[in-house]
Design a protein around this motif. Structure first.
Motif, PDB file in Angstrom:
ATOM      1  N   LEU A 106      31.432  21.127  27.392  1.00 36.32           N
ATOM      2  CA  LEU A 106      32.305  21.054  28.308  1.00 36.32           C
ATOM      3  C   LEU A 106      32.799  22.512  27.928  1.00 36.32           C
ATOM      4  O   LEU A 106      33.752  22.581  26.717  1.00 36.32           O
ATOM      5  N   ASP A 107      33.268  23.109  29.127  1.00 32.60           N
ATOM      6  CA  ASP A 107      33.602  24.686  28.797  1.00 32.60           C
ATOM      7  C   ASP A 107      35.196  24.174  30.201  1.00 32.60           C
ATOM      8  O   ASP A 107      34.643  24.789  31.457  1.00 32.60           O
ATOM      9  N   PRO A 108      36.543  23.700  29.729  1.00 30.04           N
ATOM     10  CA  PRO A 108      37.101  24.440  30.763  1.00 30.04           C
ATOM     11  C   PRO A 108      37.943  24.953  31.898  1.00 30.04           C
ATOM     12  O   PRO A 108      37.670  24.992  32.456  1.00 30.04           O
ATOM     13  N   GLN A 109      37.755  26.265  30.911  1.00 28.38           N
ATOM     14  CA  GLN A 109      37.527  26.943  31.422  1.00 28.38           C
ATOM     15  C   GLN A 109      37.294  28.070  32.311  1.00 28.38           C
ATOM     16  O   GLN A 109      36.977  28.189  34.148  1.00 28.38           O
ATOM     17  N   GLY A 110      35.141  27.616  32.434  1.00 27.14           N
ATOM     18  CA  GLY A 110      34.333  27.540  32.560  1.00 27.14           C
ATOM     19  C   GLY A 110      34.381  27.093  34.420  1.00 27.14           C
ATOM     20  O   GLY A 110      34.075  27.694  35.356  1.00 27.14           O
ATOM     21  N   LYS A 111      35.007  25.911  33.778  1.00 27.29           N
ATOM     22  CA  LYS A 111      34.825  24.950  35.167  1.00 27.29           C
ATOM     23  C   LYS A 111      36.065  25.040  36.053  1.00 27.29           C
ATOM     24  O   LYS A 111      35.596  25.273  37.235  1.00 27.29           O
ATOM     25  N   ALA A 112      36.955  25.443  35.689  1.00 24.60           N
ATOM     26  CA  ALA A 112      38.141  25.353  36.797  1.00 24.60           C
ATOM     27  C   ALA A 112      37.541  27.195  37.356  1.00 24.60           C
ATOM     28  O   ALA A 112      38.529  27.682  38.433  1.00 24.60           O
ATOM     29  N   ILE A 113      36.866  28.165  36.451  1.00 23.97           N
ATOM     30  CA  ILE A 113      37.113  29.391  37.629  1.00 23.97           C
ATOM     31  C   ILE A 113      36.087  29.077  38.020  1.00 23.97           C
ATOM     32  O   ILE A 113      35.783  29.698  39.984  1.00 23.97           O
ATOM     33  N   ALA A 114      34.952  27.674  37.996  1.00 26.14           N
ATOM     34  CA  ALA A 114      34.246  27.800  39.067  1.00 26.14           C
ATOM     35  C   ALA A 114      35.024  27.347  40.584  1.00 26.14           C
ATOM     36  O   ALA A 114      34.495  27.406  42.052  1.00 26.14           O
ATOM     37  N   GLY A 115      36.034  26.264  39.666  1.00 22.72           N
ATOM     38  CA  GLY A 115      36.384  26.212  41.101  1.00 22.72           C
ATOM     39  C   GLY A 115      36.850  26.611  41.967  1.00 22.72           C
ATOM     40  O   GLY A 115      36.895  26.705  43.340  1.00 22.72           O
ATOM     41  N   ALA A 116      37.797  28.433  41.655  1.00 20.59           N
ATOM     42  CA  ALA A 116      38.206  29.162  41.797  1.00 20.59           C
ATOM     43  C   ALA A 116      37.061  29.931  43.247  1.00 20.59           C
ATOM     44  O   ALA A 116      37.772  29.925  43.713  1.00 20.59           O
ATOM     45  N   LEU A 117      36.285  29.852  42.083  1.00 23.27           N
ATOM     46  CA  LEU A 117      34.619  30.547  42.989  1.00 23.27           C
ATOM     47  C   LEU A 117      34.393  29.681  44.230  1.00 23.27           C
ATOM     48  O   LEU A 117      34.718  31.049  45.824  1.00 23.27           O
ATOM     49  N   THR A 118      34.619  28.905  43.938  1.00 25.46           N
ATOM     50  CA  THR A 118      34.065  28.117  45.065  1.00 25.46           C
ATOM     51  C   THR A 118      35.224  28.083  46.432  1.00 25.46           C
ATOM     52  O   THR A 118      34.636  27.786  47.630  1.00 25.46           O
ATOM     53  N   ARG A 119      36.464  27.826  45.569  1.00 33.24           N
ATOM     54  CA  ARG A 119      37.729  27.538  46.811  1.00 33.24           C
ATOM     55  C   ARG A 119      37.930  29.397  47.100  1.00 33.24           C
ATOM     56  O   ARG A 119      38.305  29.576  48.650  1.00 33.24           O
ATOM     57  N   LEU A 120      37.251  30.616  47.140  1.00 35.01           N
ATOM     58  CA  LEU A 120      37.888  31.004  47.599  1.00 35.01           C
ATOM     59  C   LEU A 120      36.157  31.835  48.528  1.00 35.01           C
ATOM     60  O   LEU A 120      36.284  32.834  49.455  1.00 35.01           O
ATOM     61  N   GLY A 121      35.582  31.087  48.492  1.00 37.11           N
ATOM     62  CA  GLY A 121      34.297  31.239  49.397  1.00 37.11           C
ATOM     63  C   GLY A 121      32.701  31.237  49.190  1.00 37.11           C
ATOM     64  O   GLY A 121      32.084  31.803  49.415  1.00 37.11           O
ATOM     65  N   PHE A 122      32.761  31.551  47.925  1.00 33.49           N
ATOM     66  CA  PHE A 122      31.149  32.453  47.910  1.00 33.49           C
ATOM     67  C   PHE A 122      30.517  30.996  47.269  1.00 33.49           C
ATOM     68  O   PHE A 122      31.170  29.835  46.637  1.00 33.49           O
ATOM     69  N   PRO A 123      29.483  31.043  48.289  1.00 34.22           N
ATOM     70  CA  PRO A 123      28.756  29.713  48.635  1.00 34.22           C
ATOM     71  C   PRO A 123      27.965  29.174  47.220  1.00 34.22           C
ATOM     72  O   PRO A 123      27.427  30.491  46.379  1.00 34.22           O
ATOM     73  N   GLY A 124      27.487  27.702  47.014  1.00 29.71           N
ATOM     74  CA  GLY A 124      26.427  27.789  46.275  1.00 29.71           C
ATOM     75  C   GLY A 124      27.091  28.480  44.854  1.00 29.71           C
ATOM     76  O   GLY A 124      25.736  28.472  43.699  1.00 29.71           O
ATOM     77  N   VAL A 125      28.458  28.381  44.594  1.00 29.56           N
ATOM     78  CA  VAL A 125      28.465  28.702  42.534  1.00 29.56           C
ATOM     79  C   VAL A 125      28.165  27.002  41.894  1.00 29.56           C
ATOM     80  O   VAL A 125      29.017  25.837  42.313  1.00 29.56           O
ATOM     81  N   GLY A 126      27.779  27.299  40.680  1.00 27.89           N
ATOM     82  CA  GLY A 126      26.943  26.659  40.486  1.00 27.89           C
ATOM     83  C   GLY A 126      28.214  26.228  38.787  1.00 27.89           C
ATOM     84  O   GLY A 126      29.726  26.537  39.270  1.00 27.89           O
ATOM     85  N   ASP A 127      27.746  26.085  37.728  1.00 27.60           N
ATOM     86  CA  ASP A 127      27.677  26.200  36.264  1.00 27.60           C
ATOM     87  C   ASP A 127      28.325  27.951  36.052  1.00 27.60           C
ATOM     88  O   ASP A 127      27.432  28.390  36.834  1.00 27.60           O
ATOM     89  N   VAL A 128      29.486  27.393  35.470  1.00 30.11           N
ATOM     90  CA  VAL A 128      29.911  29.428  35.126  1.00 30.11           C
ATOM     91  C   VAL A 128      30.690  28.599  33.798  1.00 30.11           C
ATOM     92  O   VAL A 128      31.463  27.786  33.151  1.00 30.11           O
ATOM     93  N   ARG A 129      30.437  29.355  32.329  1.00 35.92           N
ATOM     94  CA  ARG A 129      30.391  29.579  31.739  1.00 35.92           C
ATOM     95  C   ARG A 129      31.286  31.392  31.430  1.00 35.92           C
ATOM     96  O   ARG A 129      31.300  31.466  31.062  1.00 35.92           O
ATOM     97  N   ALA A 130      32.706  30.456  30.624  1.00 35.75           N
ATOM     98  CA  ALA A 130      33.756  31.405  29.848  1.00 35.75           C
ATOM     99  C   ALA A 130      33.456  32.006  28.403  1.00 35.75           C
ATOM    100  O   ALA A 130      33.748  31.245  28.113  1.00 35.75           O
ATOM    101  N   GLY A 131      32.957  33.080  28.314  1.00 38.37           N
ATOM    102  CA  GLY A 131      32.651  33.603  26.940  1.00 38.37           C
ATOM    103  C   GLY A 131      34.021  34.647  26.631  1.00 38.37           C
ATOM    104  O   GLY A 131      35.028  35.188  27.035  1.00 38.37           O
ATOM    105  N   LYS A 132      32.892  35.204  25.525  1.00 38.46           N
ATOM    106  CA  LYS A 132      34.336  36.746  24.437  1.00 38.46           C
ATOM    107  C   LYS A 132      32.813  37.616  24.403  1.00 38.46           C
ATOM    108  O   LYS A 132      31.900  37.457  24.791  1.00 38.46           O
ATOM    109  N   VAL A 133      33.210  39.134  24.765  1.00 38.60           N
ATOM    110  CA  VAL A 133      32.217  40.106  24.748  1.00 38.60           C
ATOM    111  C   VAL A 133      32.821  40.776  22.891  1.00 38.60           C
ATOM    112  O   VAL A 133      34.025  40.859  23.617  1.00 38.60           O
ATOM    113  N   PHE A 134      31.825  41.720  23.146  1.00 36.40           N
ATOM    114  CA  PHE A 134      32.839  42.597  21.878  1.00 36.40           C
ATOM    115  C   PHE A 134      31.461  43.599  21.327  1.00 36.40           C
ATOM    116  O   PHE A 134      30.148  43.186  21.372  1.00 36.40           O
TER     117      PHE A 134
END
Lengths: 80, 240
Positions: A14-42
């Motif tokens: 479960l990725d609560p951040q990714g889930k929230a971001i997916a919800g926000a992208l959908t609300r912004l009108g981006f079509p067909g947003v599926g699973d979002v994984r929020a991570g880190k880049v080094f």
């Protein structure tokens, strides 16, 4: 050389951040947003004789510290 | 007879630990411990009967909670102590450190509700086969405070099957009656797990803070039962 390690929650974890971001992208009108994984880049400067060695080092860094394999997965790449 | 000797407790202090003094006070108040703080850069634990990894935000929770504390010099000594069967209790951030260090199974993720939860919860004693629960009853319900943002315990399916098969789940979240419900779980942890132990049963980690609920003066002394259980176990070991 510069290497990049990307770490994200494993699929199935479960990725609560990714889930929230997916919800926000959908609300912004981006079509067909599926699973979002929020991570880190080094981005890490390393001393290596070639790209192959640099990538191997990045992988070791991920395995030893940057990524917790119980919950995360990583990709290592060489930026140049 | 060494039965009257005071339990020696070493509380590790990482940069960012903030429940270290509370832990010292709690073991002094509940089991008359001879307690000391051990700075993370040290390697001498001082021949303790118990090592506590306290709550807080070691290394600012950078990278992952507990991920950097695991590399503190003192952790080599903690690992050696644990591998010899020494009792180790990880509270909140200390639990996270023990998981990152591989001394306990699983890992702790962001709370499923994405919020820091600071409140009292109820936990049920699931295993009495640890030094911290051996004088409690299986099924006993303790009211304990939590204060964490990353308490969502996870393990891979195969690993969790092993954890269950080995009776390593020590505490589960529950309601006041002792029933596990989705509402009673504050962080979405797998199967309502609130605390686990290692295969050897001498290392225990839990998200709730027993040291914050150890005296009647604080309005709740349920946490004292965990420390008293340890002291009683120790006495049993020493007189055995």
């Amino acid at each position: 050389m510069k290497v990049q390690v990307t770490v994200v929650p494993k699929s199935g974890v479960l990725d609560p951040q990714g889930k929230a971001i997916a919800g926000a992208l959908t609300r912004l009108g981006f079509p067909g947003v599926g699973d979002v994984r929020a991570g880190k880049v080094f981005r890490v400067d390393v001393e290596a004789k070639d790209a192959e060695e640099a990538k191997a080092l990045a992988g070791q860094m991920a395995e030893k510290l940057l990524c917790n394999p119980v919950i995360e997965e990583f990709e290592a790449e060489v930026l140049g | 007879m060494s039965g009257a000797a005071r339990p020696r407790v070493s509380v590790v202090v990482f940069p960012g630990s903030n429940c270290d003094h509370d832990a010292v006070h709690a073991v002094e108040a509940t089991i008359d411990a001879d307690a000391r703080l051990v700075w993370h850069a040290g390697t001498d634990l001082g021949r303790p009967d118990l090592v506590v990894l306290p709550g807080g935000f070691s290394y600012g929770d950078y990278l992952r909670c507990g991920a950097l504390a695991r590399f503190s010099p003192v952790m080599d000594a903690v690992r050696e102590f644990a591998e010899k069967g020494g009792a180790v209790l990880g509270i909140c951030n200390g639990f996270q450190v023990l998981c990152e260090a591989g001394l306990l199974p699983g890992a702790l993720l962001l709370n499923s509700g994405q919020r820091f939860r600071c409140e009292d919860v109820f936990v049920r004693v699931e295993s009495t086969r640890t030094p911290f629960t051996s004088f409690l009853g299986k099924g006993d319900v303790l009211r304990l405070p939590i204060a964490h943002g990353d308490g969502n315990w996870r393990a891979e399916a195969a690993a969790f099957e092993e954890v269950k098969a080995n009776d390593q789940v020590v505490f589960r979240y529950c309601d006041v009656r002792g029933d596990s419900t989705p509402e009673a779980n504050p962080n979405g942890s797998l199967d309502d797990v609130a605390g686990v132990c290692n295969r050897g049963r001498n290392v225990v980690g839990l998200m709730p803070h027993p040291e914050r609920a150890s005296e009647a003066l604080l309005g709740n002394d349920a946490g004292a039962r965990i420390f008293r259980s340890f002291a009683a176990t120790l006495l049993g070991l020493k007189s055995a």
